[in-house]
Scaffold this motif. Structure first.
Motif, PDB file in Angstrom:
ATOM      1  N   THR A  34       0.839  -1.193   0.000  1.00  0.00           N
ATOM      2  CA  THR A  34       0.000   0.000   0.000  1.00  0.00           C
ATOM      3  C   THR A  34       0.875   1.244   0.000  1.00  0.00           C
ATOM      4  N   ILE A  35       0.631   2.125  -0.975  1.00  0.00           N
ATOM      5  CA  ILE A  35       1.412   3.355  -1.085  1.00  0.00           C
ATOM      6  C   ILE A  35       0.463   4.551  -1.120  1.00  0.00           C
ATOM      7  N   PRO A  36       0.876   5.717  -0.600  1.00  0.00           N
ATOM      8  CA  PRO A  36      -0.011   6.893  -0.584  1.00  0.00           C
ATOM      9  C   PRO A  36      -0.079   7.570  -1.953  1.00  0.00           C
ATOM     10  N   GLU A  37      -1.240   8.061  -2.281  1.00  0.00           N
ATOM     11  CA  GLU A  37      -1.428   8.720  -3.577  1.00  0.00           C
ATOM     12  C   GLU A  37      -0.578   9.987  -3.695  1.00  0.00           C
ATOM     13  N   ARG A  38      -0.345  10.653  -2.569  1.00  0.00           N
ATOM     14  CA  ARG A  38       0.406  11.907  -2.592  1.00  0.00           C
ATOM     15  C   ARG A  38       1.856  11.714  -2.166  1.00  0.00           C
ATOM     16  N   GLY A  39       2.321  10.487  -2.108  1.00  0.00           N
ATOM     17  CA  GLY A  39       3.670  10.221  -1.627  1.00  0.00           C
ATOM     18  C   GLY A  39       4.749  10.301  -2.685  1.00  0.00           C
ATOM     19  N   GLY A  40       4.390  10.591  -3.933  1.00  0.00           N
ATOM     20  CA  GLY A  40       5.379  10.655  -4.998  1.00  0.00           C
ATOM     21  C   GLY A  40       5.649   9.296  -5.620  1.00  0.00           C
ATOM     22  N   ARG A  41       6.537   9.282  -6.594  1.00  0.00           N
ATOM     23  CA  ARG A  41       6.863   8.050  -7.319  1.00  0.00           C
ATOM     24  C   ARG A  41       7.510   7.010  -6.404  1.00  0.00           C
ATOM     25  N   VAL A  42       7.230   5.744  -6.700  1.00  0.00           N
ATOM     26  CA  VAL A  42       7.908   4.633  -6.025  1.00  0.00           C
ATOM     27  C   VAL A  42       8.663   3.849  -7.089  1.00  0.00           C
ATOM     28  N   SER A  43       9.780   3.212  -6.676  1.00  0.00           N
ATOM     29  CA  SER A  43      10.633   2.516  -7.641  1.00  0.00           C
ATOM     30  C   SER A  43      11.054   1.151  -7.120  1.00  0.00           C
ATOM     31  N   HIS A  44      11.323   0.269  -8.045  1.00  0.00           N
ATOM     32  CA  HIS A  44      11.886  -1.043  -7.723  1.00  0.00           C
ATOM     33  C   HIS A  44      12.903  -1.412  -8.784  1.00  0.00           C
ATOM     34  N   VAL A  45      13.991  -2.044  -8.345  1.00  0.00           N
ATOM     35  CA  VAL A  45      15.054  -2.446  -9.255  1.00  0.00           C
ATOM     36  C   VAL A  45      14.991  -3.958  -9.468  1.00  0.00           C
ATOM     37  N   PHE A  46      14.773  -4.364 -10.712  1.00  0.00           N
ATOM     38  CA  PHE A  46      14.809  -5.775 -11.094  1.00  0.00           C
ATOM     39  C   PHE A  46      16.245  -6.118 -11.512  1.00  0.00           C
ATOM     40  N   SER A  47      16.826  -7.117 -10.870  1.00  0.00           N
ATOM     41  CA  SER A  47      18.195  -7.535 -11.188  1.00  0.00           C
ATOM     42  C   SER A  47      18.181  -8.791 -12.061  1.00  0.00           C
ATOM     43  N   ILE A  85      17.176  -3.270 -14.169  1.00  0.00           N
ATOM     44  CA  ILE A  85      16.133  -2.446 -14.781  1.00  0.00           C
ATOM     45  C   ILE A  85      15.357  -1.790 -13.645  1.00  0.00           C
ATOM     46  N   LYS A  86      15.379  -0.474 -13.620  1.00  0.00           N
ATOM     47  CA  LYS A  86      14.665   0.263 -12.583  1.00  0.00           C
ATOM     48  C   LYS A  86      13.290   0.655 -13.113  1.00  0.00           C
ATOM     49  N   VAL A  87      12.246   0.320 -12.376  1.00  0.00           N
ATOM     50  CA  VAL A  87      10.871   0.610 -12.781  1.00  0.00           C
ATOM     51  C   VAL A  87      10.241   1.544 -11.751  1.00  0.00           C
ATOM     52  N   SER A  88       9.744   2.692 -12.223  1.00  0.00           N
ATOM     53  CA  SER A  88       9.107   3.671 -11.344  1.00  0.00           C
ATOM     54  C   SER A  88       7.622   3.770 -11.660  1.00  0.00           C
ATOM     55  N   PHE A  89       6.830   4.010 -10.624  1.00  0.00           N
ATOM     56  CA  PHE A  89       5.370   4.112 -10.766  1.00  0.00           C
ATOM     57  C   PHE A  89       4.889   5.401 -10.105  1.00  0.00           C
ATOM     58  N   ASP A  90       4.051   6.147 -10.823  1.00  0.00           N
ATOM     59  CA  ASP A  90       3.499   7.401 -10.311  1.00  0.00           C
ATOM     60  C   ASP A  90       2.065   7.165  -9.840  1.00  0.00           C
TER      61      ASP A  90
END
Length: 350
Positions: A34-47, A85-90
């Protein structure tokens, strides 16, 4: 010796086939929780690791949604080396559960790999101005246009929009009325975070126009111009007084509804004549004429025709360079059965 050479030649395709990159990810999916709508982008790095025997090249990495952004190194990954590969979600304006896919294309033996991110966006708390997308200076508004839609010319209407003052100092709002739109603001002065209404009383009879019409209402805040409010309507004539009995109504008849003109020179000025006749039992009034483009004009000998009378019309237009074009003329009349009549000229150039 000859047999040895032939054997080696036969093994070359297998050796070439063996020289292949292979891509192996530690994991192909990630759950952000669960992430906040106003918390900014979140990212994950796939190795991943190149477990093959040839350099690995990522030819493309693409996401299925603009809210998801992948980043990766364009350089080849040597055999045995690792990459990411870094994947960011807004999460902005995307409350609720989400699942997004990222497609990885490469020269590996498995050339397409799909990565997945998922999670849940917790809706942000509503801000005091979220429902006020437009602005007149420091005064925010729920919208900057009022559309009265399709209305009769005898049908006055009233609509309002909400406003709110966002500045620290009081704001006095004034709106300039037009011929057909009387505008009021209540209250006229708003303190910080105070809400009000801008109301338009619209009288289409005063517009003296037909079809789609638009007006601009000038809005000022504390004596300074702050923007425009657009007021629109599509006005048609009210024929209810006939009570469905059109025996004594006017009837518009065109000498022709479509004409074919051929062998016209390109980029030339042309004229064509037609006639309008009133086959009804009361005066026919041509209220408005609209054209398909600004090269077309119509001159009518008369715009009001007595019963049984005829009026000559002259169309002037330019052919242009296209081999075939159409010129459309639209008449708005007081004929209750045919309030909108269309005349079409098909032009073919040589």
């Amino acid at each position: 010796m000859k047999k040895v050479v032939l054997l080696l030649l036969g093994l070359l395709p297998f050796a070439a086939y063996a020289q292949k990159a292979q891509i192996k990810f530690e994991a192909t999916s990630h759950n952000f929780g669960t992430i906040p709508e106003r918390g900014g982008r979140v990212s994950h790095v796939f190795s991943f690791k190149n477990t093959g025997t040839a350099p690995l090249i990522l030819t493309n990495v693409r996401a299925g949604c603009g809210c998801t952004t992948p980043e990766w190194n364009r350089e080849p990954v040597a055999p045995g080396a690792e990459g990411t590969i870094k994947v960011s979600f807004d999460p902005r304006n995307r409350p609720g559960m989400f699942t997004k896919s990222i497609t990885v294309n490469s020269n590996a033996s498995s050339p397409v790999v799909s990565l997945t991110i998922r999670g849940k966006v917790e809706r942000k708390a509503a801000g005091p101005y979220d429902d006020y997308k437009e602005s007149f200076g420091t005064v925010r508004a729920s919208q900057k246009n009022i559309n009265f839609g399709a209305i009769k010319n005898t049908q006055p209407m009233v609509k309002s929009i909400e406003i709110i003052q966002t500045g620290d100092q009081p704001a006095t709002i004034e709106a300039q009325s037009t011929v057909s739109a009387t505008v009021t603001v209540e209250p006229a002065t708003l303190a910080k975070n105070q809400k009000g209404k801008l109301t338009v009383q619209y009288d289409p009879a005063k517009q003296n126009d037909w079809g789609f019409v638009a007006e601009k209402v000038l809005v000022s805040v504390n004596g300074q111009p702050a923007g425009e409010l657009t007021v629109t309507a599509t006005i048609s004539e009210d024929f209810s007084h006939y009570n469905g009995n059109y025996e004594k109504a006017p009837v518009m008849t065109l000498s022709e509804k479509t004409v074919e003109l051929t062998d016209l020179p390109k980029n030339s000025a042309q004229t064509h004549e037609f006639h309008i006749q009133n086959d009804g039992k009361s005066d026919l009034i041509i209220r408005k004429i609209k054209y398909s483009d600004n090269t077309v004009q119509v001159q009518l000998a008369k715009t009001t025709l007595k019963p049984g009378k005829k009026s000559k019309g002259t169309v002037t237009f330019k052919t242009g360079v296209s081999p075939q074009t159409s010129k459309i003329i639209q008449f708005t009349t007081n004929d209750p059965k045919n309030p909108i009549v269309t005349y079409k000229i098909n032009c073919k150039t040589k």
